[in-house]
Design an enzyme around this catalytic site. Sequence first.
Site, PDB file in Angstrom:
ATOM      1  N   LYS A   1       0.677  -1.206   0.004  1.00 55.38           N
ATOM      2  CA  LYS A   1      -0.055   0.087   0.088  1.00 55.38           C
ATOM      3  C   LYS A   1       0.967   1.110  -0.033  1.00 55.38           C
ATOM      4  O   LYS A   1       2.099   1.242   0.536  1.00 55.38           O
ATOM      5  CB  LYS A   1      -0.822  -0.086   1.466  1.00 55.38           C
TER       6      LYS A   1
ATOM      7  N   SER B   1      -9.769   1.861   2.085  1.00 51.38           N
ATOM      8  CA  SER B   1      -8.609   2.700   1.557  1.00 51.38           C
ATOM      9  C   SER B   1      -7.615   1.929   0.980  1.00 51.38           C
ATOM     10  O   SER B   1      -6.786   2.096  -0.046  1.00 51.38           O
ATOM     11  CB  SER B   1      -8.208   3.474   2.485  1.00 51.38           C
TER      12      SER B   1
ATOM     13  N   SER C   1     -10.394  -0.987   6.393  1.00 53.18           N
ATOM     14  CA  SER C   1      -9.692  -0.533   5.450  1.00 53.18           C
ATOM     15  C   SER C   1      -9.102  -1.896   4.657  1.00 53.18           C
ATOM     16  O   SER C   1      -8.641  -1.802   3.489  1.00 53.18           O
ATOM     17  CB  SER C   1      -8.800   0.479   5.261  1.00 53.18           C
TER      18      SER C   1
END
Length: 537
Positions: free
Chosen positions: A162, A243, A267
Amino acid sequence: MADAYVKRRGPRRRTIVLTVAGVLLAGVTAAAVALWPAPEVSEISGEEVLNYHDDSVRSQALAQLAGMNLQAVRAAGEKVVNKDAPSLQQAVAAGELSYEEITAVYLERIAHIDQAEGGINSVTAINPHAMDAARAADHDRAQATYTGQIIPPLFGLSVLLKDNISTADMPTSAGTLALSEFQPAHNAPLVDALNGAGAIILGKAAMSELAGFLSASAPAGYSGKHGQTHNPFGPRTFSPLGSSTGSAVSVAASMATVSVGTETSGSIVAPAAANSVVGFTPSHGAIDADGVIPLAAALDTVGTMGRTVADAVAVHNAAVGVDKQLPTELDAQALLGRRIGIVARGDEELEAPAKDALRHAGAEVVDIELDSAGIDVAGVVESNFAADYADYAQRYDAPVTSLRELVRFNNADPQRRARYGQGFLEDAAERSPQPEATAATIDQATELLRTTLQEHQLDALVVYDNGLAELAGAAGAPQITVPYGAEDSGRPHGLSFIVSPGADAEAVSFAHAFEAAGGARLEPRAYLRDLAGGAGS
């Protein structure tokens, strides 16, 4: 660090199809799950087709493939696409694949599928050393085989990180344009741990800007740096959620073997459910979160994604010290005789297939009611974001030193830098830490989870999709989502297991047992075939 604050709205009925040990269960209805602060999830995601990279990610991937026969790489895709880590290792051991070929397949797919016109846009940067690392892994494996050394589970396999996880050889932006060229001087410790385990850091996965704490109107998966990431099961129709969008989408669409995401309240588990992959958020602090651009350090947790529970565990074990590793021999009978509480929604059609699958795995299923609406995760983030970000910026020498500075940067060109507004960021920039309120929220969640499990004599809670993510997130408890079939429209769902803080081994064992009984992970093959003309899908 993560965003998905989950609130349930009114029910939207859909038929879900779930296979339990080969038996088709149909006629299930699903209540829609809405993601806060993102707009309510529906069949219309509110997304635009936006890719701000101007072919740069595609060019980075192709540069790594220079001199290779791309037709041969595509042919090797049949042995790589949709394969879990053990299958790939077995193919390498049998001489059917090399780590170089595996890495090349993913890079070719990123260039020609992920970053194609109308692509899912899940990858935001490519590691310039990925192919060199893969070739070195082939050499090292040959030496290890000769000397009888054990090959680690993730050795030579591709991991996407990420884009809020610090890397010294790629930018780390948390999706904001202001940090698009920020390259930290050193890696986050978890990155060094993955490298030490022999994993290939393939690149960075896209994410919702600032982990979703920018604006109430921004679609999940949008960032000012990268553009919009799409759900491969229904681009611009089904939201990718959460996210850690790129982390989930990339694994679902075979752009990498596994990925790493982050979570504050949903998330990881939300996009995992929406994209039919396994998402594992361990107990808070299990994986070192130093070097991760934060939302609220008191809650932020690093987690993993894979096609299977075993893959998610393999990434976890590679990212932690030996003393924190989880058992790799997962028990398909782990639910036998266990008492599992399903948080009821009052809709037997929705709950029946999951209950049947759990009972088939040997569990005793108990309906319970649980209301976590009073747990103010958003308040914790809003009051801690500015101070925690400033601390990260100072320690990693980020060019933007405060949220106020970031707000000013965005205001200089709001159409490009804050396309959907920045109300959450503006509010957070003016707040200061409230340690007593933060501690009270954590205590409230921890006590609610403890008393619920104790009063009902439960081994675990089970919820649909990312329900109760705010409870698990605030309590620092492990939660893991396993694919749970799809609606008749094709939108995937997941089933999430939540256990007491520290009981990570039980969480993954329960999830594996359900996975073995259910087997409901889906592949977005139709979309990839339509986009790529059949190549690699």
